[in-house]
Design a protein around this motif. Structure first.
Motif, PDB file in Angstrom:
ATOM      1  N   ALA A 150       0.868  -1.338  -0.107  1.00 49.53           N
ATOM      2  CA  ALA A 150      -0.174  -0.224  -0.040  1.00 49.53           C
ATOM      3  C   ALA A 150       0.858   1.193  -0.039  1.00 49.53           C
ATOM      4  O   ALA A 150       0.637   2.184  -0.777  1.00 49.53           O
ATOM      5  CB  ALA A 150      -1.014   0.064   1.230  1.00 49.53           C
ATOM      6  N   GLN A 151       1.788   1.505   0.943  1.00 44.54           N
ATOM      7  CA  GLN A 151       2.851   2.436   1.043  1.00 44.54           C
ATOM      8  C   GLN A 151       3.499   2.555  -0.527  1.00 44.54           C
ATOM      9  O   GLN A 151       3.954   3.833  -1.008  1.00 44.54           O
ATOM     10  CB  GLN A 151       3.675   2.369   2.155  1.00 44.54           C
ATOM     11  N   LEU A 152       4.049   1.202  -1.157  1.00 45.48           N
ATOM     12  CA  LEU A 152       4.632   1.448  -2.366  1.00 45.48           C
ATOM     13  C   LEU A 152       3.880   2.060  -3.216  1.00 45.48           C
ATOM     14  O   LEU A 152       4.249   3.029  -4.038  1.00 45.48           O
ATOM     15  CB  LEU A 152       5.202   0.201  -2.737  1.00 45.48           C
ATOM     16  N   ALA A 153       2.621   1.695  -3.392  1.00 37.63           N
ATOM     17  CA  ALA A 153       1.734   2.092  -4.535  1.00 37.63           C
ATOM     18  C   ALA A 153       1.514   3.559  -4.346  1.00 37.63           C
ATOM     19  O   ALA A 153       1.755   4.192  -5.405  1.00 37.63           O
ATOM     20  CB  ALA A 153       0.551   1.380  -4.355  1.00 37.63           C
ATOM     21  N   ALA A 154       1.254   4.115  -3.259  1.00 36.09           N
ATOM     22  CA  ALA A 154       1.214   5.382  -2.814  1.00 36.09           C
ATOM     23  C   ALA A 154       2.151   6.646  -3.353  1.00 36.09           C
ATOM     24  O   ALA A 154       2.152   7.598  -4.051  1.00 36.09           O
ATOM     25  CB  ALA A 154       0.814   5.727  -1.480  1.00 36.09           C
ATOM     26  N   PHE A 155       3.568   5.770  -2.824  1.00 34.55           N
ATOM     27  CA  PHE A 155       4.519   6.629  -3.331  1.00 34.55           C
ATOM     28  C   PHE A 155       4.973   6.569  -4.602  1.00 34.55           C
ATOM     29  O   PHE A 155       5.400   7.617  -5.606  1.00 34.55           O
ATOM     30  CB  PHE A 155       5.793   6.192  -2.547  1.00 34.55           C
ATOM     31  N   CYS A 156       4.475   5.592  -5.612  1.00 34.87           N
ATOM     32  CA  CYS A 156       4.670   5.407  -7.067  1.00 34.87           C
ATOM     33  C   CYS A 156       3.838   6.462  -7.722  1.00 34.87           C
ATOM     34  O   CYS A 156       4.336   7.260  -8.576  1.00 34.87           O
ATOM     35  CB  CYS A 156       4.551   4.071  -7.436  1.00 34.87           C
ATOM     36  N   VAL A 157       2.691   6.542  -7.138  1.00 36.12           N
ATOM     37  CA  VAL A 157       1.739   7.550  -7.719  1.00 36.12           C
ATOM     38  C   VAL A 157       2.289   9.128  -7.459  1.00 36.12           C
ATOM     39  O   VAL A 157       2.338   9.898  -8.373  1.00 36.12           O
ATOM     40  CB  VAL A 157       0.456   7.243  -7.084  1.00 36.12           C
ATOM     41  N   ALA A 158       3.045   9.237  -6.190  1.00 36.59           N
ATOM     42  CA  ALA A 158       3.361  10.595  -5.988  1.00 36.59           C
ATOM     43  C   ALA A 158       4.596  10.924  -6.926  1.00 36.59           C
ATOM     44  O   ALA A 158       4.833  12.182  -7.419  1.00 36.59           O
ATOM     45  CB  ALA A 158       3.737  10.648  -4.486  1.00 36.59           C
ATOM     46  N   GLN A 159       5.452  10.008  -7.082  1.00 38.70           N
ATOM     47  CA  GLN A 159       6.757  10.310  -7.986  1.00 38.70           C
ATOM     48  C   GLN A 159       6.179  10.449  -9.509  1.00 38.70           C
ATOM     49  O   GLN A 159       6.802  11.483  -9.795  1.00 38.70           O
ATOM     50  CB  GLN A 159       7.443   8.949  -7.899  1.00 38.70           C
ATOM     51  N   ARG A 160       5.169   9.946  -9.803  1.00 42.64           N
ATOM     52  CA  ARG A 160       4.584  10.165 -11.269  1.00 42.64           C
ATOM     53  C   ARG A 160       4.137  11.456 -11.338  1.00 42.64           C
ATOM     54  O   ARG A 160       4.228  12.310 -12.388  1.00 42.64           O
ATOM     55  CB  ARG A 160       3.579   9.173 -11.842  1.00 42.64           C
ATOM     56  N   GLU A 161       3.302  11.923 -10.225  1.00 45.51           N
ATOM     57  CA  GLU A 161       2.706  13.202 -10.305  1.00 45.51           C
ATOM     58  C   GLU A 161       3.739  14.133 -10.138  1.00 45.51           C
ATOM     59  O   GLU A 161       3.452  15.417 -10.820  1.00 45.51           O
ATOM     60  CB  GLU A 161       1.674  13.296  -8.957  1.00 45.51           C
ATOM     61  N   PHE A 162       4.907  14.029  -9.623  1.00 50.35           N
ATOM     62  CA  PHE A 162       5.807  14.942  -9.569  1.00 50.35           C
ATOM     63  C   PHE A 162       6.832  14.906 -10.784  1.00 50.35           C
ATOM     64  O   PHE A 162       7.764  15.793 -10.944  1.00 50.35           O
ATOM     65  CB  PHE A 162       6.748  14.925  -8.380  1.00 50.35           C
ATOM     66  N   GLY A 163       6.315  14.307 -11.905  1.00 45.07           N
ATOM     67  CA  GLY A 163       7.105  14.337 -13.169  1.00 45.07           C
ATOM     68  C   GLY A 163       8.205  13.085 -13.210  1.00 45.07           C
ATOM     69  O   GLY A 163       8.884  13.317 -14.280  1.00 45.07           O
ATOM     70  N   ALA A 164       8.174  12.111 -12.500  1.00 43.92           N
ATOM     71  CA  ALA A 164       9.300  11.030 -12.387  1.00 43.92           C
ATOM     72  C   ALA A 164       9.062  10.433 -13.717  1.00 43.92           C
ATOM     73  O   ALA A 164       7.979  10.139 -14.135  1.00 43.92           O
ATOM     74  CB  ALA A 164       9.547  10.206 -11.278  1.00 43.92           C
TER      75      ALA A 164
END
Length: 201
Positions: free
Chosen positions: A130-144
């Motif tokens: 769950a934490q991994l999925a949330a942080f992956c979304v955050a990274q993409r939203e920040f342009g990764a």
């Protein structure tokens, strides 16, 4: 954040972004990852509706400007160390929360080498996923880039020994393609090096 997430105007969003950027600068100097990790989630929550074209639909993110659009250029989001450390702390906090919810005698270390060990391990894996999925979304939203998100997912899955199916599901979500947000700024090119002479080699 669950009650009112739409700000009344762009000026309020800019003011909030200024505070958040100052916070990120201070956290970078103090090597703090907890506050930026929380801010990463809030950055995809608070927004202002774009002007013109009438009121956007409830789930129409394309006609909104989010806090993340104002703070996405900060260097914190380009640091692999930040994402690794913030994931580790978020996982520990989440595991502690599930332990407290289980009551006395439910500490995970006490379940080792007992018939309930497999169930405890599965609960930890669910927390990490769950934490991994949330942080992956955050990274993409920040342009990764997708490749960077996949590298992060592989590192995290290896660190916490998640099942192969978990990694497969994450990698499938971030297949080759363009980032959802503008790409990060290109780092400056390193100075050119003179070729070594045969003697120096």
């Amino acid at each position: 954040r669950s009650r009112r997430t739409e700000l009344p105007d762009a000026a309020r969003l800019d003011a909030l972004a200024s505070v958040c950027l100052a916070c990120l600068d201070a956290c970078a100097r103090a090597r703090d990852v907890k506050a930026p990790a929380v801010l990463a989630m809030l950055a995809q929550t608070f927004y202002v509706a774009d002007e013109g074209g009438g009121a956007p639909e409830a789930n129409d993110r394309t006609r909104r400007t989010y806090l993340g659009d104002r703070v996405g250029h900060h260097e914190t989001w380009r640091s692999a160390t930040f994402w690794d450390r913030s994931t580790a702390e978020a996982v520990l906090d989440a595991v502690d929360a599930t332990t407290r919810a289980g009551g006395p005698g439910e500490e995970y270390w006490q379940l080792m080498f007992t018939p309930r060990a497999a169930d405890a391990a599965e609960r930890v894996h669910l927390v990490v996923h769950a934490q991994l999925a949330a942080f992956c979304v955050a990274q993409r939203e920040f342009g990764a880039a997708n490749a960077d998100v996949r590298h992060y997912a592989r590192r995290t899955c290896a660190t916490y020994q998640l099942p192969a199916a978990d990694l497969t599901s994450i990698l499938g979500t971030y297949a080759d393609g363009e980032p959802l947000s503008p790409p990060p700024r290109e780092p400056p090119s390193p100075p050119a090096r003179e070729p070594l002479s045969p003697a120096a080699r």
